[in-house]
Design an enzyme around this catalytic site. Structure first.
Site, PDB file in Angstrom:
ATOM      1  N   GLY A 226      46.533  32.189  42.567  1.00 48.49           N
ATOM      2  CA  GLY A 226      47.529  32.544  41.562  1.00 48.49           C
ATOM      3  C   GLY A 226      47.345  31.761  40.254  1.00 48.49           C
ATOM      4  O   GLY A 226      46.245  31.405  39.811  1.00 48.49           O
ATOM      5  N   SER A 227      48.615  31.317  39.879  1.00 41.94           N
ATOM      6  CA  SER A 227      48.682  30.676  38.493  1.00 41.94           C
ATOM      7  C   SER A 227      48.722  29.325  38.471  1.00 41.94           C
ATOM      8  O   SER A 227      48.907  28.687  39.688  1.00 41.94           O
ATOM      9  CB  SER A 227      50.072  31.244  37.702  1.00 41.94           C
ATOM     10  OG  SER A 227      50.906  30.591  38.088  1.00 41.94           O
ATOM     11  N   THR A 230      52.297  28.007  38.984  1.00 44.87           N
ATOM     12  CA  THR A 230      52.649  27.890  40.541  1.00 44.87           C
ATOM     13  C   THR A 230      51.779  26.962  41.237  1.00 44.87           C
ATOM     14  O   THR A 230      52.409  26.243  42.165  1.00 44.87           O
ATOM     15  CB  THR A 230      52.536  29.210  40.928  1.00 44.87           C
ATOM     16  OG1 THR A 230      53.153  30.241  39.996  1.00 44.87           O
ATOM     17  CG2 THR A 230      52.843  29.506  42.429  1.00 44.87           C
ATOM     18  N   GLU A 249      42.623  28.267  44.117  1.00 48.92           N
ATOM     19  CA  GLU A 249      41.776  29.385  43.287  1.00 48.92           C
ATOM     20  C   GLU A 249      42.675  29.985  42.135  1.00 48.92           C
ATOM     21  O   GLU A 249      43.704  30.890  42.268  1.00 48.92           O
ATOM     22  CB  GLU A 249      41.239  30.573  44.158  1.00 48.92           C
ATOM     23  CG  GLU A 249      40.029  31.174  43.451  1.00 48.92           C
ATOM     24  CD  GLU A 249      40.167  32.551  43.110  1.00 48.92           C
ATOM     25  OE1 GLU A 249      40.677  32.465  41.894  1.00 48.92           O
ATOM     26  OE2 GLU A 249      40.080  33.706  43.876  1.00 48.92           O
ATOM     27  N   CYS A 284      41.349  37.119  37.692  1.00 43.80           N
ATOM     28  CA  CYS A 284      41.178  35.673  37.211  1.00 43.80           C
ATOM     29  C   CYS A 284      39.806  35.394  36.809  1.00 43.80           C
ATOM     30  O   CYS A 284      39.483  34.624  35.993  1.00 43.80           O
ATOM     31  CB  CYS A 284      41.382  34.832  38.490  1.00 43.80           C
ATOM     32  SG  CYS A 284      40.279  35.073  39.953  1.00 43.80           S
TER      33      CYS A 284
END
Length: 484
Positions: A226-227, A230, A249, A284
């Site tokens: 994710g980001s 987060t 990741e 991503c």
């Protein structure tokens, strides 16, 4: 009208949330209600972890070969429902149907790949002293947690069970709250194939469901896709309750560096392919910062503009569509704000930048493929991940121009280098501080090749043997060996 509801999977049973709460899932193409998902509470997460703790010793005791056999059955059951999963995923995410069919196949294939790697989890012996045998062996953590991103919901859920399961762990998975419905199908498959409690599946918000999983002290090992924001919140929350092994990741502002000797048509084709428009640029690894050498800048840019104008934005189920809608209203707002900011900062908008024209796009989270040129190297367009269909073009003249931008970035996931002279491309590849470099190609993740980022783009590597080993703890044993 009856809408499907994605249930939680806890200890082999499909159940609703303990408080009855559900969350809506909306079709990003037209904002219509698609279905609902049970919104797991902290109590539900605790029950799922309890089930995992009860299940993993017996799962581990089966041995590698038996676990692999069960995992291959899991992959086969996924393929049996391939079209259903892909249709659900397309409706829930807006991603192209043909791409979602590929995601389902890749998920099944990755489970089979890890099933075949089980016997690579080897220990070692160590010649430390003459009167002992020193050895190590790998053991599962127990119950591990995985939280996945919205851009590949089913693929990330299903493919990421491979390494933990073959290592002998049980799992608690959390589906993305923006697109949980395919997670409900995966829950049904896991219920039918796996022993109760080995895989437990939660749906819900990050703030409630995800945080409960992160904070459970019994879950020593966590994986997150994710980001960056987060991920930092996960690290903070986990640190408040226990010492945990967390792999991340995350995102990137990934460069594609086109050298002066590159084939111009190939460079243009790769620049468009590297944006992953099949996922609306919501990837991503998308090479969203295109570095064009000044000697070929105008010629390559002209070719890219022409290619991007031919991308057909439309119904993701239609074979002629090249891009669908963004995932949600919130994300659409974020992408449009980034486009507006780029214009305000002086970049030249060459393609897109707005909602496509026509009544078909009056509702839904649509934005046309977007291209900016004359992008300042220090601007937000060149330095911040947008996670949308926005390509930023930066002009460079010396290698230091590229390397200074790379060094200044807090991100370092991927890069691509395009050149005729591969030795020069390799020189760039070795200097760029990123975790994965493509040379004269872009995009796909290859089976067994480690994937992950430098800097704030992540910790750890996935998709290879390294991922399996990361779901094991290493135990050392010393045996006294007396002289004869």
């Amino acid at each position: 009208m009856t809408f499907p509801t994605a249930k939680l999977l806890i200890n082999g049973e499909l159940v609703g949330a303990s408080d009855g709460a559900e969350m809506d899932s909306v079709n990003p193409s037209d904002e219509s209600l698609l279905g609902r998902a049970a919104h797991a509470t902290a109590t539900d997460v605790a029950d799922a972890v309890k089930a995992g703790e009860a299940a993993w010793p017996a799962w581990h005791a089966l041995g590698v070969d038996r676990r692999a056999e069960v995992m291959r059955t899991l992959a086969a059951r996924i393929r049996d429902r391939k079209e259903e999963i892909a249709r659900t995923e397309t409706r829930d995410t807006g991603n192209l149907y043909r791409a979602m069919l590929g995601d389902v196949e890749r998920a099944a294939s990755r489970i089979e790949f890890y099933a075949g790697l089980g016997h690579a989890m080897t220990g070692h012996t160590y010649p430390a002293t003459p009167n002992h045998m020193h050895l190590s062996e790998r053991e599962p953590f127990g119950t591990v947690g995985r939280i996945v991103a919205f851009n590949h919901p089913f693929y990330f859920l299903a493919s990421r069970v491979g390494a933990p399961l073959i290592a002998g762990n049980a799992m608690v998975l959390k589906s993305p709250d923006q697109a949980p419905l395919s997670g409900g199908i995966f829950a049904e498959i896991c219920r039918d194939v796996l022993p109760p409690g080995v895989v437990n599946i939660m749906h819900g918000s990050g703030a409630q469901t995800g945080d409960a999983l992160v904070r459970d002290p019994r879950v020593k090992r966590l994986g997150f896709i994710g980001s960056v924001g987060t991920a930092r919140a996960i690290q903070r929350s986990a640190a408040e309750v226990a010492i945990k092994h967390i792999t991340l990741e995350l995102g990137g502002k990934n460069m594609m560096v086109v050298l002066p000797d590159a084939d111009l048509d190939k460079a243009a084709a790769l620049a468009v392919a590297g944006m992953n428009f099949e996922w609306q640029g919501q990837s991503c690894g998308s090479t969203s910062c295109l570095m064009l050498h000044e000697s070929i800048h105008d010629a390559v840019l002209e070719r890219i503009v022409a290619r991007m104008k031919t991308i057909n934005v439309g119904d993701p189920f239609e074979s002629g569509s090249g891009m669908g809608p963004l995932i949600s209203a919130a994300h659409h707002g974020k992408v449009m704000a980034a486009i507006d900011k780029g214009t305000q900062q002086g970049a030249r908008l060459r393609v897109g930048g707005e909602r496509p024209a026509g009544s078909a796009f009056a509702k839904g989270y649509w934005v046309a493929p977007t291209l900016f040129s004359d992008v300042d190297p220090g601007s937000a367009l060149a330095t911040e991940e947008i996670f949308g269909p926005v390509l930023s073009v930066v002009r460079w003249s010396t290698p230091d121009d590229v390397l200074k931008m790379d060094a200044a970035s807090s991100l370092g996931l991927t890069a691509s280098v395009v050149a005729t002279d591969v030795s020069k491309a390799m020189a760039f590849a070795r200097r760029l501080r990123v975790g994965y470099v493509w040379i004269n190609c872009v995009g796909p993740h290859y089976t067994g090749v480690p994937y992950g980022g430098f800097k704030n783009s992540g910790v750890g590597r996935e998709e290879g043997l390294e991922e399996i080993l990361s779901y094991t703890d290493l135990k050392s044993i010393t045996i006294a060996v007396p002289a004869l």
